[in-house]
Design a protein around this motif. Structure first.
Motif, PDB file in Angstrom:
ATOM      1  N   VAL A  49       0.845  -1.199   0.000  1.00 20.82           N
ATOM      2  CA  VAL A  49       0.000   0.000   0.000  1.00 20.82           C
ATOM      3  C   VAL A  49       0.882   1.251   0.000  1.00 20.82           C
ATOM      4  N   GLU A  50       1.927   1.253   0.809  1.00 24.37           N
ATOM      5  CA  GLU A  50       2.834   2.397   0.835  1.00 24.37           C
ATOM      6  C   GLU A  50       3.495   2.598  -0.526  1.00 24.37           C
ATOM      7  N   LYS A  51       3.914   1.509  -1.172  1.00 21.56           N
ATOM      8  CA  LYS A  51       4.536   1.609  -2.500  1.00 21.56           C
ATOM      9  C   LYS A  51       3.525   2.147  -3.516  1.00 21.56           C
ATOM     10  N   GLY A  52       2.294   1.700  -3.425  1.00 17.44           N
ATOM     11  CA  GLY A  52       1.260   2.202  -4.329  1.00 17.44           C
ATOM     12  C   GLY A  52       0.997   3.681  -4.122  1.00 17.44           C
ATOM     13  N   ARG A  53       0.978   4.105  -2.879  1.00 19.18           N
ATOM     14  CA  ARG A  53       0.781   5.528  -2.589  1.00 19.18           C
ATOM     15  C   ARG A  53       1.938   6.367  -3.135  1.00 19.18           C
ATOM     16  N   GLU A  54       3.144   5.817  -3.065  1.00 27.58           N
ATOM     17  CA  GLU A  54       4.307   6.529  -3.614  1.00 27.58           C
ATOM     18  C   GLU A  54       4.144   6.764  -5.106  1.00 27.58           C
ATOM     19  N   ARG A  55       3.359   5.931  -5.770  1.00 31.53           N
ATOM     20  CA  ARG A  55       3.137   6.078  -7.203  1.00 31.53           C
ATOM     21  C   ARG A  55       1.842   6.819  -7.511  1.00 31.53           C
ATOM     22  N   GLY A  56       1.296   7.472  -6.520  1.00 35.27           N
ATOM     23  CA  GLY A  56       0.151   8.348  -6.741  1.00 35.27           C
ATOM     24  C   GLY A  56      -1.211   7.705  -6.635  1.00 35.27           C
ATOM     25  N   PHE A  57      -1.288   6.466  -6.198  1.00 33.48           N
ATOM     26  CA  PHE A  57      -2.593   5.834  -6.042  1.00 33.48           C
ATOM     27  C   PHE A  57      -3.180   6.185  -4.684  1.00 33.48           C
TER      28      PHE A  57
END
Length: 139
Positions: A49-57
């Motif tokens: 989830v943190e990695k996805g947020r880093e990509r703007g999701f």
């Protein structure tokens, strides 16, 4: 009177969100995650989830799909050049970028994405870092 701080509310919301994604993974991807102890699965989903947020999701559905791709395809699938370029197109809505993963990314690019790293080594380092409270980042 019991007061709940803003940080406590945020953390409770984050925890509940990760719990929902964990349930989603168990329901739809049991073959991939069923062998993991609950605390390990929770930590890995939180990491994804943190990695996805880093990509703007930001949307729950987007983050759940991103998590599934990290856990099923390769933890670094998003670093494959074509996929990375698509995901970096933040001028496009999240839904459109997710659809692009299916419609715009070639089978060859997905094959590359599936071999981006040694998944066991990647998850070992994530598990180790996230189980150490001193090394853990805030949600």
């Amino acid at each position: 009177m019991l007061l709940v701080t803003k940080a406590q509310r945020r953390d409770a919301g984050y925890s509940a969100f990760v719990d929902r994604v964990v349930r989603h993974m168990k329901l739809h991807y049991w073959a991939d995650v069923g062998h993991l102890p609950p605390e390990v699965l929770w930590r890995r989903v939180s990491h994804c989830v943190e990695k996805g947020r880093e990509r703007g999701f930001t949307y729950e559905r987007s983050l759940a799909i991103f998590t599934a791709n990290m856990m099923r395809i390769d933890p670094r699938f998003h670093e494959q050049k074509n996929i990375a370029a698509l995901l970096a197109s933040t001028d496009r809505p999240e839904q459109e970028r997710l659809e692009g993963l299916v419609k715009e990314i070639s089978p060859h690019a997905w094959a590359e994405a599936g071999a981006m790293c040694d998944a066991k080594e990647y998850w070992w380092s994530v598990d180790r870092a996230m189980s150490d409270p001193a090394a853990r980042s805030e949600p």
